[in-house]
Design a protein around this motif. Structure first.
Motif, PDB file in Angstrom:
ATOM      1  N   ALA A   4      17.855  27.497  44.282  1.00 42.29           N
ATOM      2  CA  ALA A   4      17.020  26.413  43.859  1.00 42.29           C
ATOM      3  C   ALA A   4      17.322  25.722  42.869  1.00 42.29           C
ATOM      4  CB  ALA A   4      15.502  27.671  43.898  1.00 42.29           C
ATOM      5  N   LEU A   6      15.050  23.865  39.648  1.00 41.24           N
ATOM      6  CA  LEU A   6      13.480  23.850  38.951  1.00 41.24           C
ATOM      7  C   LEU A   6      13.665  22.733  38.095  1.00 41.24           C
ATOM      8  CD1 LEU A   6      12.848  27.623  38.697  1.00 41.24           C
ATOM      9  CD2 LEU A   6      12.500  26.610  40.643  1.00 41.24           C
ATOM     10  N   GLU A  12      16.589  18.726  36.998  1.00 43.99           N
ATOM     11  CA  GLU A  12      16.293  19.947  37.769  1.00 43.99           C
ATOM     12  C   GLU A  12      17.703  20.903  36.939  1.00 43.99           C
ATOM     13  OE1 GLU A  12      14.526  17.560  41.037  1.00 43.99           O
ATOM     14  OE2 GLU A  12      16.439  17.439  39.080  1.00 43.99           O
ATOM     15  N   ARG A  68       9.337  23.427  41.027  1.00 49.74           N
ATOM     16  CA  ARG A  68      10.048  22.949  42.462  1.00 49.74           C
ATOM     17  C   ARG A  68      10.792  22.009  43.175  1.00 49.74           C
ATOM     18  NH1 ARG A  68       8.240  27.712  46.578  1.00 49.74           N
ATOM     19  NH2 ARG A  68       6.854  25.715  46.942  1.00 49.74           N
ATOM     20  N   PRO A  71      16.113  21.913  47.165  1.00 46.38           N
ATOM     21  CA  PRO A  71      17.253  22.757  46.390  1.00 46.38           C
ATOM     22  C   PRO A  71      18.707  22.624  46.510  1.00 46.38           C
ATOM     23  CG  PRO A  71      16.881  23.317  49.224  1.00 46.38           C
ATOM     24  CD  PRO A  71      15.726  22.040  47.821  1.00 46.38           C
ATOM     25  N   GLY A 112      11.095  17.520  46.469  1.00 45.33           N
ATOM     26  CA  GLY A 112      11.314  18.193  46.259  1.00 45.33           C
ATOM     27  C   GLY A 112       9.389  18.730  46.865  1.00 45.33           C
ATOM     28  N   PRO A 189      12.045  25.213  49.571  1.00 38.06           N
ATOM     29  CA  PRO A 189      11.937  25.401  48.233  1.00 38.06           C
ATOM     30  C   PRO A 189      13.567  26.212  47.880  1.00 38.06           C
ATOM     31  CG  PRO A 189      10.750  27.306  48.962  1.00 38.06           C
ATOM     32  CD  PRO A 189      10.486  26.512  49.834  1.00 38.06           C
ATOM     33  N   TRP A 190      13.913  26.875  48.459  1.00 40.13           N
ATOM     34  CA  TRP A 190      15.229  27.590  48.009  1.00 40.13           C
ATOM     35  C   TRP A 190      15.810  26.780  49.460  1.00 40.13           C
ATOM     36  CZ3 TRP A 190      11.887  32.266  50.315  1.00 40.13           C
ATOM     37  CH2 TRP A 190      10.775  32.506  48.705  1.00 40.13           C
TER      38      TRP A 190
END
Length: 289
Positions: A4, A6, A12, A68, A71, A112, A189-190
């Protein structure tokens, strides 16, 4: 393992989330979750760095407070497959394709999973599409079998293939005009590795996909209804284009889109939420461009 990113857009932090839920800061081994990182056996790199103590663990509360991001960093290309679910083809009155329907989406649409989606100026037909996205991990060209194609998969994620149907279908030319408006590709998100899905007892060919608008269920389907499965899509695409690490393939959407006429199109203030087995959740508030 789940990867991910962040933090604020453009800044990020690349992270990995292990099976215990610990969030590992990857900045000591990579600047980002990018194509080169995905091509370098990232799981092994993370495991080695963790074994020698090179990966700090982010505080859970701190990690949970961060935005988030998508990814993966900006993909080289986003390739999409249209009408790839039997129920979606049926609801739109289309024939079942005999070969994958392929179109491209501007990579700059990727945002995101919780970022604001903007209804374009002049739009009255902005639609949603929950999809399984496949991310390429190693260069794929002229794959000879689905088994070979599957070896090029870095992982899976949720995508919302936001679409403006008038621009797509009523304004002439190809579909790209209705697919490439800004913010039209929430991702994440992943990025979930194939081995992680397998360890969780999940099959990418049989994942539940669900989307709601303002709390009302619009799409409730399964990837088992796909006409062309992910590995077959990669094999097929590799005959026409080279797929590079970090490229994203959106594999189509199940029934329940606004285009079918059973629900109103998106308007500013609407809230769209998406889930997929093992791949997490998205939540977008709709705004105006």
């Amino acid at each position: 393992m789940r990867f991910a990113r962040l933090g604020p857009a453009g800044s990020e932090i690349p992270v990995a989330i292990d099976t215990d839920g610990e969030v590992l800061d990857l900045r000591s081994i990579t600047g980002d979750i990018s194509g080169p990182f995905l091509a370098s056996d990232p799981v092994a790199a993370v495991q080695h760095a963790r074994a020698v103590g090179d990966l700090p663990v982010l505080d859970g509360a701190e990690a949970g407070s961060l935005r988030r991001g998508a990814p993966i960093a900006r993909p080289g290309k986003v390739v999409c497959i249209g009408l790839n679910y039997r129920d979606h083809a049926a609801e739109t009155g289309a024939e079942i394709p005999t070969e994958p329907i392929v179109f491209m989406k501007d990579p700059m649409t990727v945002i995101g999973p919780d970022d604001e989606v903007l209804v374009p100026r002049g739009s009255t037909k902005t639609d949603w599409e929950v999809e399984l996205a496949v991310v390429i991990g190693t260069t794929a060209r002229y794959c000879e079998s689905e088994d070979e194609a599957a070896t090029h998969i870095a992982g899976y994620a949720i995508a919302n293939d936001v679409s403006e149907r008038e621009f797509q279908l009523e304004r002439g030319g190809q579909w790209d005009k209705g697919k490439s408006c800004e913010t039209f590709n929430p991702l994440g998100p992943w990025l979930v590795t194939p081995s992680s899905l397998q360890e969780a007892g999940l099959d990418p060919g049989a994942l539940a996909l669900r989307l709601t608008v303002n709390g009302e269920v619009r799409q409730d389907g399964t990837t088992a209804d796909m006409i062309f499965r992910p590995a077959e899509i990669i094999r097929y695409l590799s005959q026409f284009m080279v797929l590079y690490p970090g490229d994203v393939i959106s594999t189509g959407t199940p029934a329940g889109v606004a285009l079918a006429g059973h629900a109103p199109y998106l308007r500013p203030g609407d809230v769209v939420e998406l889930t997929a087995d093992g791949l997490g959740t998205q939540r977008q508030t709709v705004g105006a461009a």
